[in-house]
Design an enzyme around this catalytic site. Structure first.
Site, PDB file in Angstrom:
ATOM      1  N   SER A 303      11.955  17.699  35.096  1.00 35.18           N
ATOM      2  CA  SER A 303      13.043  17.042  34.393  1.00 35.18           C
ATOM      3  C   SER A 303      13.787  16.060  35.302  1.00 35.18           C
ATOM      4  CB  SER A 303      13.972  18.130  33.833  1.00 35.18           C
ATOM      5  OG  SER A 303      14.892  17.619  32.925  1.00 35.18           O
ATOM      6  N   ASP A 314       8.305   4.971  42.725  1.00 34.68           N
ATOM      7  CA  ASP A 314       7.978   3.667  42.148  1.00 34.68           C
ATOM      8  C   ASP A 314       8.429   2.519  43.034  1.00 34.68           C
ATOM      9  OD1 ASP A 314       6.733   4.701  39.952  1.00 34.68           O
ATOM     10  OD2 ASP A 314       8.126   3.879  38.475  1.00 34.68           O
ATOM     11  N   LYS A 328       7.938  17.449  32.717  1.00 35.06           N
ATOM     12  CA  LYS A 328       8.871  17.473  31.586  1.00 35.06           C
ATOM     13  C   LYS A 328       9.492  16.088  31.461  1.00 35.06           C
ATOM     14  CE  LYS A 328      12.942  19.632  29.573  1.00 35.06           C
ATOM     15  NZ  LYS A 328      13.641  18.357  29.310  1.00 35.06           N
TER      16      LYS A 328
END
Length: 390
Positions: A303, A314, A328
């Protein structure tokens, strides 16, 4: 004990409120028939309720006992939410709502394990650090087959949570199914006070800063900001962020925490039911903008923890070390309902800044290391230190 792990937001958009209003309006109309005896078979949304009203009429006409209308309302509402087939959406009774609020505050009584519903089983997402669950050897991925000898098959997550939860000093026996163990085995756990510090920090050998985030709760942002400021004072050569077994929490915590380490950027993208993409950005001036970062992850990182790790990955701001994360990738809101109950509902999927979908797939670490941590060794942390000290 902190069992279900929601991804609540701290504020609702007007569009979300409108969606929740429509759901609430439908429930109100639906339940008005129970209290008022309205006998229509289709409501305005085209739902055929003929079978429901037929059963209701048969119960009234034939059942030897009396119908508890409050339980009927609760059961109908529960069934409506359960029909979504989403393990992260649920109708919260008063007790379940209070439990959720207590869990996110970081202090409660229980065994100290985050539970999720996975493949129609109740599964341990992560034992909390220092908890009875961790001390008795429970691990992420363990399936709870029985509670005190009673099978969990067919029970909802909230039902199992209710049976496991209990007062300090009392014991509960869980029958565990583990992937690498042939036979189920029993674990007896004594419940205790569970205090989960959101954040801990220290300086390791070689002037490497260490920051552990255990959950994204009410006080996490402030604690991270203070810890990072303190760690930055020594000008560390590298920073290790430990997100292992962090089950997540508040989505809104992620952007300000990310902002401690990188220039203002898109941190996560939310994709709504309509397909609309909403970008959440950080705005803070980073305290450690260039310090090399190593993020520790495993199957219990979920999460909000995955959102933070995914954004750092990224932007190539951090190297992820460890095992694939839980996966999740959905966002839940917790909406108050009458009678001190609540609706926990999935309102969006999230994507990393580069548009990667994490739901059910997780994040792959840049450096794979089996998380075989013991009292005397920690291979994942050791690898991070090795890289940090090069």
């Amino acid at each position: 004990m902190a069992e279900p792990t929601p991804q609540p937001k701290k504020s609702l958009s007007q569009k979300t409120v409108k969606k929740i209003f429509l759901i609430s309006a439908f429930i109100a109309v639906f339940l008005a028939g129970i209290f008022g005896g309205i006998g229509f078979e289709e409501n305005r949304q085209g739902l055929d309720l003929g079978s429901f009203w037929k059963v209701y009429s048969l119960i009234q006409a034939n059942y030897v006992g009396s119908l508890d209308k409050n339980k009927a309302v609760q059961g109908a509402t529960q069934g409506l939410v359960d029909s979504l087939g989403d393990p992260f959406s649920s109708y919260l009774t008063t007790a379940a709502k209070n439990d959720l609020t207590t869990e996110l505050s970081g202090q409660f009584q229980g065994i100290g394990a985050e539970l999720v519903e996975k493949n129609e089983t109740v599964t341990i997402l992560a034992p909390l650090a220092g908890s009875p669950a961790e001390k008795t050897g429970l691990k992420a991925g363990d399936v709870i087959a029985k509670v005190d000898g009673k099978s969990t098959e067919g029970q909802s997550l909230d039902q199992v949570v209710g049976e496991i939860r209990g007062a300090k000093g009392t014991a509960v026996t869980l029958t565990i199914v583990r992937s690498n163990v042939q036979q189920p085995f029993d674990v007896k756990i004594t419940r205790d006070d569970i205090a989960v510090p959101s954040v801990s920090s220290k300086t390791l050998a070689g002037n490497v800063a260490f920051l552990q985030i255990n959950q994204f709760g009410n006080d996490t942002v402030g604690e991270v900001q203070k810890a990072v400021t303190d760690l930055a004072a020594s000008k560390p050569k590298a920073l290790i962020i430990d997100l292992r077994d962090d089950p997540g929490g508040f989505l809104d915590d992620v952007a300000p925490i990310f902002g401690e380490f990188a220039a203002p950027s898109i941190v996560v993208k939310e994709k709504s039911k309509s397909g609309k993409i909403t970008e959440l950005r950080s705005t803070a001036i980073p305290v450690l903008p260039t310090t090399p970062i190593y993020v520790l992850v495993n199957g219990g990182s979920a999460s909000a923890a995955e959102i933070l790790a995914g954004a750092l990955q990224d932007y190539k701001r951090a190297t992820l070390i460890g095992e694939k994360t839980f996966g999740k990738g959905s966002v839940q809101d917790v909406i108050d309902l009458p009678g001190n109950t609540a609706l926990r509902i999935t309102i969006a999927e999230w994507l990393t800044p580069n548009g990667r979908t994490i739901n059910k797939t997780g994040l792959q670490p840049d450096v794979k290391v089996t998380d075989a941590k013991t009292d005397s060794s920690d291979p994942v942390l050791a690898k991070a230190l090795e890289l940090a000290n090069k």
